[in-house]
Design a protein around this motif. Sequence first.
Motif, PDB file in Angstrom:
ATOM      1  N   ALA A 236     -34.101 -24.637  22.917  1.00 31.61           N
ATOM      2  CA  ALA A 236     -32.886 -23.816  22.839  1.00 31.61           C
ATOM      3  C   ALA A 236     -33.242 -22.335  22.846  1.00 31.61           C
ATOM      4  O   ALA A 236     -32.591 -21.521  23.522  1.00 31.61           O
ATOM      5  N   ARG A 237     -34.300 -21.978  22.104  1.00 26.74           N
ATOM      6  CA  ARG A 237     -34.755 -20.582  22.115  1.00 26.74           C
ATOM      7  C   ARG A 237     -35.283 -20.197  23.486  1.00 26.74           C
ATOM      8  O   ARG A 237     -35.035 -19.089  23.971  1.00 26.74           O
ATOM      9  N   ALA A 238     -36.003 -21.112  24.121  1.00 22.70           N
ATOM     10  CA  ALA A 238     -36.553 -20.835  25.449  1.00 22.70           C
ATOM     11  C   ALA A 238     -35.438 -20.600  26.459  1.00 22.70           C
ATOM     12  O   ALA A 238     -35.515 -19.678  27.279  1.00 22.70           O
ATOM     13  N   LYS A 239     -34.409 -21.412  26.403  1.00 24.64           N
ATOM     14  CA  LYS A 239     -33.306 -21.242  27.354  1.00 24.64           C
ATOM     15  C   LYS A 239     -32.603 -19.908  27.128  1.00 24.64           C
ATOM     16  O   LYS A 239     -32.212 -19.219  28.090  1.00 24.64           O
ATOM     17  N   HIS A 240     -32.462 -19.531  25.876  1.00 25.68           N
ATOM     18  CA  HIS A 240     -31.813 -18.251  25.572  1.00 25.68           C
ATOM     19  C   HIS A 240     -32.642 -17.078  26.097  1.00 25.68           C
ATOM     20  O   HIS A 240     -32.125 -16.192  26.785  1.00 25.68           O
ATOM     21  N   LEU A 241     -33.931 -17.082  25.815  1.00 27.32           N
ATOM     22  CA  LEU A 241     -34.792 -15.984  26.250  1.00 27.32           C
ATOM     23  C   LEU A 241     -34.899 -15.904  27.770  1.00 27.32           C
ATOM     24  O   LEU A 241     -34.956 -14.812  28.338  1.00 27.32           O
ATOM     25  N   THR A 242     -34.948 -17.049  28.430  1.00 25.67           N
ATOM     26  CA  THR A 242     -35.110 -17.054  29.888  1.00 25.67           C
ATOM     27  C   THR A 242     -33.810 -16.760  30.624  1.00 25.67           C
ATOM     28  O   THR A 242     -33.816 -16.593  31.844  1.00 25.67           O
ATOM     29  N   THR A 243     -32.709 -16.699  29.904  1.00 28.23           N
ATOM     30  CA  THR A 243     -31.410 -16.359  30.499  1.00 28.23           C
ATOM     31  C   THR A 243     -31.000 -14.976  30.030  1.00 28.23           C
ATOM     32  O   THR A 243     -29.860 -14.737  29.634  1.00 28.23           O
ATOM     33  N   THR A 244     -31.949 -14.048  30.049  1.00 27.17           N
ATOM     34  CA  THR A 244     -31.776 -12.638  29.655  1.00 27.17           C
ATOM     35  C   THR A 244     -31.199 -12.490  28.250  1.00 27.17           C
ATOM     36  O   THR A 244     -30.548 -11.495  27.949  1.00 27.17           O
ATOM     37  N   ALA A 245     -31.418 -13.488  27.394  1.00 27.97           N
ATOM     38  CA  ALA A 245     -30.926 -13.465  26.006  1.00 27.97           C
ATOM     39  C   ALA A 245     -29.430 -13.172  25.954  1.00 27.97           C
ATOM     40  O   ALA A 245     -28.947 -12.415  25.100  1.00 27.97           O
ATOM     41  N   LYS A 246     -28.686 -13.786  26.858  1.00 31.20           N
ATOM     42  CA  LYS A 246     -27.232 -13.572  26.927  1.00 31.20           C
ATOM     43  C   LYS A 246     -26.513 -14.600  26.061  1.00 31.20           C
ATOM     44  O   LYS A 246     -26.733 -15.802  26.195  1.00 31.20           O
ATOM     45  N   LYS A 247     -25.669 -14.116  25.165  1.00 32.35           N
ATOM     46  CA  LYS A 247     -24.889 -15.004  24.316  1.00 32.35           C
ATOM     47  C   LYS A 247     -23.656 -15.495  25.078  1.00 32.35           C
ATOM     48  O   LYS A 247     -23.068 -14.769  25.881  1.00 32.35           O
ATOM     49  N   ALA A 248     -23.299 -16.734  24.809  1.00 29.91           N
ATOM     50  CA  ALA A 248     -22.138 -17.320  25.486  1.00 29.91           C
ATOM     51  C   ALA A 248     -20.861 -16.584  25.086  1.00 29.91           C
ATOM     52  O   ALA A 248     -20.615 -16.332  23.900  1.00 29.91           O
ATOM     53  N   HIS A 249     -20.074 -16.203  26.080  1.00 31.07           N
ATOM     54  CA  HIS A 249     -18.787 -15.544  25.850  1.00 31.07           C
ATOM     55  C   HIS A 249     -17.953 -15.721  27.098  1.00 31.07           C
ATOM     56  O   HIS A 249     -18.481 -15.769  28.209  1.00 31.07           O
ATOM     57  N   THR A 250     -16.646 -15.789  26.905  1.00 32.96           N
ATOM     58  CA  THR A 250     -15.756 -16.033  28.037  1.00 32.96           C
ATOM     59  C   THR A 250     -15.884 -14.968  29.107  1.00 32.96           C
ATOM     60  O   THR A 250     -15.888 -15.266  30.303  1.00 32.96           O
ATOM     61  N   TYR A 251     -16.049 -13.722  28.697  1.00 27.10           N
ATOM     62  CA  TYR A 251     -16.092 -12.649  29.701  1.00 27.10           C
ATOM     63  C   TYR A 251     -17.016 -11.484  29.344  1.00 27.10           C
ATOM     64  O   TYR A 251     -17.395 -10.715  30.205  1.00 27.10           O
ATOM     65  N   GLU A 252     -17.397 -11.324  28.070  1.00 30.79           N
ATOM     66  CA  GLU A 252     -18.216 -10.181  27.678  1.00 30.79           C
ATOM     67  C   GLU A 252     -19.697 -10.412  28.009  1.00 30.79           C
ATOM     68  O   GLU A 252     -20.179 -11.548  28.013  1.00 30.79           O
ATOM     69  N   TYR A 253     -20.410  -9.303  28.259  1.00 31.55           N
ATOM     70  CA  TYR A 253     -21.859  -9.346  28.455  1.00 31.55           C
ATOM     71  C   TYR A 253     -22.533  -8.939  27.139  1.00 31.55           C
ATOM     72  O   TYR A 253     -22.581  -7.751  26.800  1.00 31.55           O
ATOM     73  N   ILE A 254     -23.035  -9.921  26.413  1.00 29.61           N
ATOM     74  CA  ILE A 254     -23.659  -9.665  25.120  1.00 29.61           C
ATOM     75  C   ILE A 254     -25.087 -10.207  25.148  1.00 29.61           C
ATOM     76  O   ILE A 254     -25.308 -11.412  25.303  1.00 29.61           O
TER      77      ILE A 254
END
Length: 381
Positions: A236-254
Amino acid sequence: MSDVWQQLVELVRDYYHTKDFIPLHAPVFNGKEQDYVAQTIDSTFVSSVGTFVDRFEDDIATYAGSPKAVATVNGTAALHIALKLAGVETGDLVITQPLTFVATCNAIAYCGAEPVFVDVDLGTLGLSAQAMEQWLSNHAKLGADAVCRTKKDGKVIRACVPMHTFGHPAELDGLCKVSQRWNIALVEDAAESLGSFYKGQHTGTFGVSGTLSFNGNKIITTGGGGMILANEATAARAKHLTTTAKKAHTYEYIHDELGYNYRMPNLNAALGCAQLEQLEAFISAKRALADNYKSFFQGSSMQFITEPPECRSNYWLNGVICEDKKQRDELLESTNSRGVMTRPIWALMNHLPMYQNCRRGDLANAKWLEERVVNLPSSFK
């Protein structure tokens, strides 16, 4: 030896049924590759989001017996992230083997860490548990905080990275014991060993994580790609880091930390899904080719490299150990001049300018192999 080299060339040409140039390793596309890639194009999801990425991760995890798998853009990226998640930081030391492809050391360097070169076993061509234990006994100590540090300057020895050379598993029982004894994270570079098993367990699943490569020259390919094998939390950490550490959100870039654009495109994963469906057939063909080489070299002054005891190797690249460097050079010259590609094993990493000043133990086995090993054509029909 000219007759022997000619006979070897004839053996290779007979196997591939061609008088044309024969490469060292080429991909084979006999399955649903075109169909799956076309489906991806039709869906318009050709980048890092798509059903084939999820499917490829699940299929690899199931095949390898890993809780989870996370697809990356290449094997080096996979190893980079695996090392970061193992806690490797700037200034740390990471034990590895000098007889490897440069990507192993580069991934360590990307973390700001420094490789420590320890010798390999002659029987596996992989990191030697005995040599690792000896180096640690001579140069390291465990502190009251259970952190392994060098005696000389207190550098933290954070991890070790064995590489399963040419698909032959390293001696994992010993490496696991030494790593546990010294509280060092074991991260397997299994880039070359998809389909290889050590005592019935897939390589890349023994340490805190393992990594695979699907480069164009590997046993299955996605064109370019890699995979991290890990438990659910690490994945789960690997997927987060490899996806530019982007948090899930409907429309915001976080983005909540420094991340990496390392995700495998859906287009590549589609190719991988089709290739994986054929993996066991590929391995059977490779093992049959290895048997041909083994029979050819039997009784000669050269030693064909075979799988270690209690292992099943994918025989990704076939290799032979020559008597000496002179014989090695004769083999390389005679085959390549006849349009049959052979290659020497890699130059030792401590011979490269960026790693020549790194710490190292006695590398006698690695040096001996560097002067003698030749890889033979290893594509399959």
